[in-house]
Design a protein around this motif. Structure first.
Motif, PDB file in Angstrom:
ATOM      1  N   ARG A  37      16.877  32.589  50.998  1.00 32.08           N
ATOM      2  CA  ARG A  37      17.612  33.239  52.010  1.00 32.08           C
ATOM      3  C   ARG A  37      17.791  34.690  51.923  1.00 32.08           C
ATOM      4  NH1 ARG A  37      22.894  30.866  49.049  1.00 32.08           N
ATOM      5  NH2 ARG A  37      23.003  32.309  47.451  1.00 32.08           N
ATOM      6  N   THR A  38      18.275  35.203  53.050  1.00 33.80           N
ATOM      7  CA  THR A  38      18.577  36.631  53.089  1.00 33.80           C
ATOM      8  C   THR A  38      19.868  36.687  52.582  1.00 33.80           C
ATOM      9  OG1 THR A  38      17.251  36.652  55.302  1.00 33.80           O
ATOM     10  CG2 THR A  38      18.759  38.416  54.676  1.00 33.80           C
ATOM     11  N   PRO A  39      20.149  37.648  51.524  1.00 37.35           N
ATOM     12  CA  PRO A  39      21.204  38.083  50.892  1.00 37.35           C
ATOM     13  C   PRO A  39      22.164  38.339  52.107  1.00 37.35           C
ATOM     14  CG  PRO A  39      19.498  38.912  49.816  1.00 37.35           C
ATOM     15  CD  PRO A  39      18.860  38.575  50.785  1.00 37.35           C
ATOM     16  N   PHE A  40      23.437  38.062  51.619  1.00 37.67           N
ATOM     17  CA  PHE A  40      24.739  38.529  52.692  1.00 37.67           C
ATOM     18  C   PHE A  40      25.830  38.711  51.811  1.00 37.67           C
ATOM     19  CE2 PHE A  40      24.841  33.928  52.453  1.00 37.67           C
ATOM     20  CZ  PHE A  40      26.001  33.682  52.692  1.00 37.67           C
ATOM     21  N   ASP A  41      26.892  39.240  52.420  1.00 34.83           N
ATOM     22  CA  ASP A  41      28.078  39.257  51.871  1.00 34.83           C
ATOM     23  C   ASP A  41      29.445  39.198  52.924  1.00 34.83           C
ATOM     24  OD1 ASP A  41      29.232  41.907  53.107  1.00 34.83           O
ATOM     25  OD2 ASP A  41      27.557  43.075  51.500  1.00 34.83           O
ATOM     26  N   VAL A  42      30.310  38.579  52.466  1.00 36.57           N
ATOM     27  CA  VAL A  42      31.328  38.058  53.315  1.00 36.57           C
ATOM     28  C   VAL A  42      32.541  39.064  52.892  1.00 36.57           C
ATOM     29  CG1 VAL A  42      32.882  36.422  54.107  1.00 36.57           C
ATOM     30  CG2 VAL A  42      30.415  35.929  53.542  1.00 36.57           C
ATOM     31  N   LEU A  43      33.287  39.629  54.006  1.00 39.34           N
ATOM     32  CA  LEU A  43      34.620  40.273  53.620  1.00 39.34           C
ATOM     33  C   LEU A  43      35.685  39.514  54.040  1.00 39.34           C
ATOM     34  CD1 LEU A  43      34.091  44.106  54.520  1.00 39.34           C
ATOM     35  CD2 LEU A  43      34.362  43.182  52.000  1.00 39.34           C
ATOM     36  N   LEU A  44      36.652  39.234  53.151  1.00 41.47           N
ATOM     37  CA  LEU A  44      38.043  38.690  53.428  1.00 41.47           C
ATOM     38  C   LEU A  44      39.268  39.314  53.182  1.00 41.47           C
ATOM     39  CD1 LEU A  44      35.856  36.462  51.317  1.00 41.47           C
ATOM     40  CD2 LEU A  44      37.004  34.771  52.918  1.00 41.47           C
ATOM     41  N   THR A  45      40.207  38.936  53.844  1.00 42.33           N
ATOM     42  CA  THR A  45      41.548  39.704  53.632  1.00 42.33           C
ATOM     43  C   THR A  45      42.427  38.575  53.221  1.00 42.33           C
ATOM     44  OG1 THR A  45      42.214  39.637  55.881  1.00 42.33           O
ATOM     45  CG2 THR A  45      41.166  41.550  55.125  1.00 42.33           C
ATOM     46  N   GLY A  46      43.462  38.939  52.197  1.00 44.94           N
ATOM     47  CA  GLY A  46      44.560  38.166  51.902  1.00 44.94           C
ATOM     48  C   GLY A  46      45.771  38.490  52.892  1.00 44.94           C
ATOM     49  N   ARG A  47      46.652  37.927  52.774  1.00 38.98           N
ATOM     50  CA  ARG A  47      47.943  38.015  53.498  1.00 38.98           C
ATOM     51  C   ARG A  47      48.937  39.137  52.886  1.00 38.98           C
ATOM     52  NH1 ARG A  47      47.810  33.425  56.770  1.00 38.98           N
ATOM     53  NH2 ARG A  47      45.653  33.204  57.235  1.00 38.98           N
ATOM     54  N   GLU A  48      49.420  39.726  53.708  1.00 36.44           N
ATOM     55  CA  GLU A  48      50.609  40.875  53.450  1.00 36.44           C
ATOM     56  C   GLU A  48      51.541  40.248  52.771  1.00 36.44           C
ATOM     57  OE1 GLU A  48      52.824  44.670  55.334  1.00 36.44           O
ATOM     58  OE2 GLU A  48      51.366  43.580  56.561  1.00 36.44           O
ATOM     59  N   GLY A  49      51.815  40.937  51.498  1.00 35.64           N
ATOM     60  CA  GLY A  49      52.907  40.144  50.679  1.00 35.64           C
ATOM     61  C   GLY A  49      52.529  39.144  49.841  1.00 35.64           C
ATOM     62  N   GLU A  50      51.505  38.581  49.780  1.00 38.68           N
ATOM     63  CA  GLU A  50      50.924  37.332  49.252  1.00 38.68           C
ATOM     64  C   GLU A  50      50.489  37.858  47.817  1.00 38.68           C
ATOM     65  OE1 GLU A  50      49.536  33.312  50.661  1.00 38.68           O
ATOM     66  OE2 GLU A  50      47.799  34.600  50.480  1.00 38.68           O
ATOM     67  N   ALA A  51      50.382  36.945  46.921  1.00 47.98           N
ATOM     68  CA  ALA A  51      49.922  37.405  45.671  1.00 47.98           C
ATOM     69  C   ALA A  51      48.487  37.722  45.638  1.00 47.98           C
ATOM     70  CB  ALA A  51      50.056  36.217  44.411  1.00 47.98           C
ATOM     71  N   ALA A  52      48.182  38.768  44.981  1.00 51.27           N
ATOM     72  CA  ALA A  52      46.882  39.496  45.161  1.00 51.27           C
ATOM     73  C   ALA A  52      46.155  39.118  43.596  1.00 51.27           C
ATOM     74  CB  ALA A  52      46.770  40.782  45.247  1.00 51.27           C
ATOM     75  N   PHE A  53      44.850  39.046  43.538  1.00 52.04           N
ATOM     76  CA  PHE A  53      44.330  38.905  42.229  1.00 52.04           C
ATOM     77  C   PHE A  53      43.004  39.781  42.430  1.00 52.04           C
ATOM     78  CE2 PHE A  53      42.539  36.070  45.378  1.00 52.04           C
ATOM     79  CZ  PHE A  53      41.288  36.109  45.419  1.00 52.04           C
ATOM     80  N   HIS A  54      42.425  40.056  41.152  1.00 52.11           N
ATOM     81  CA  HIS A  54      41.409  41.032  40.868  1.00 52.11           C
ATOM     82  C   HIS A  54      40.163  40.347  41.211  1.00 52.11           C
ATOM     83  CE1 HIS A  54      39.064  44.604  39.622  1.00 52.11           C
ATOM     84  NE2 HIS A  54      38.521  43.676  38.676  1.00 52.11           N
ATOM     85  N   GLU A  55      39.793  39.398  40.600  1.00 52.41           N
ATOM     86  CA  GLU A  55      38.735  38.372  40.478  1.00 52.41           C
ATOM     87  C   GLU A  55      38.820  37.043  40.169  1.00 52.41           C
ATOM     88  OE1 GLU A  55      35.556  40.161  38.046  1.00 52.41           O
ATOM     89  OE2 GLU A  55      36.828  39.671  36.254  1.00 52.41           O
ATOM     90  N   ALA A  56      38.068  36.116  40.677  1.00 54.41           N
ATOM     91  CA  ALA A  56      38.186  34.928  40.236  1.00 54.41           C
ATOM     92  C   ALA A  56      36.963  34.015  40.411  1.00 54.41           C
ATOM     93  CB  ALA A  56      39.295  34.066  41.142  1.00 54.41           C
ATOM     94  N   VAL A  57      36.725  32.894  39.945  1.00 55.89           N
ATOM     95  CA  VAL A  57      35.846  31.942  40.077  1.00 55.89           C
ATOM     96  C   VAL A  57      36.802  30.561  40.410  1.00 55.89           C
ATOM     97  CG1 VAL A  57      34.111  30.268  39.224  1.00 55.89           C
ATOM     98  CG2 VAL A  57      34.178  32.810  38.488  1.00 55.89           C
TER      99      VAL A  57
END
Length: 106
Positions: A50-70
Motif C-alpha cells: 500500500r501507499t504510505p499515508f498519515d491521518v491527522l485528527l483533532t481532540g475536543r477542546e477542554g477534553e483530556a489530552a494525551f501524548h501517545e497511545a496504543v
C-alpha cells in the motif's frame, strides 16, 4: 486489519468523528481532519504494498489530552482498528485550542 487499511478507508471519514479507547474506562472522540498519501515514503522495491499515508485528527477542546497511545480506534459502525499507535503532534497553523494527533501507516 492494520496491514490492509488504506488512505481510501479514511477519506470518507473526513469531517466525521471516531472514538479512541484509551483504557476500558476512558474513550475520547477525535475528528478526522486530513488524510495525506505519502508515496515518497514507499520502501524501494515494495511497489506492490500500500501507499504510505498519515491521518491527522483533532481532540475536543477542554477534553483530556494525551501524548501517545496504543489503542483501539472505532472508525465506523462495527469497524475497529485494533492496537493503532497514535501520537500528539504540533497543530498546523499554530492552532492550540484543541490537541492534534497523527496516525502513520507505512
Amino acid at each position: 486489519m492494520l496491514n490492509t487499511v488504506t488512505a481510501a478507508d479514511f477519506e470518507p471519514l473526513l469531517g466525521q468523528d471516531c472514538v479512541l479507547d484509551l483504557t476500558p474506562e476512558l474513550s475520547v472522540r477525535l475528528d478526522v481532519e486530513q488524510v495525506k498519501r505519502r508515496p515518497e515514503c514507499q520502501v524501494p522495491g515494495h511497489e506492490e504494498a500500500r501507499t504510505p499515508f498519515d491521518v491527522l485528527l483533532t481532540g475536543r477542546e477542554g477534553e483530556a489530552a494525551f501524548h501517545e497511545a496504543v489503542a483501539n480506534l472505532h472508525i465506523a459502525e462495527g469497524v475497529v482498528l485494533e492496537s493503532v499507535y497514535i501520537c500528539r503532534v504540533m497543530p498546523p497553523g499554530g492552532e492550540m485550542a484543541r490537541p492534534w494527533y497523527q496516525l502513520v501507516f507505512n
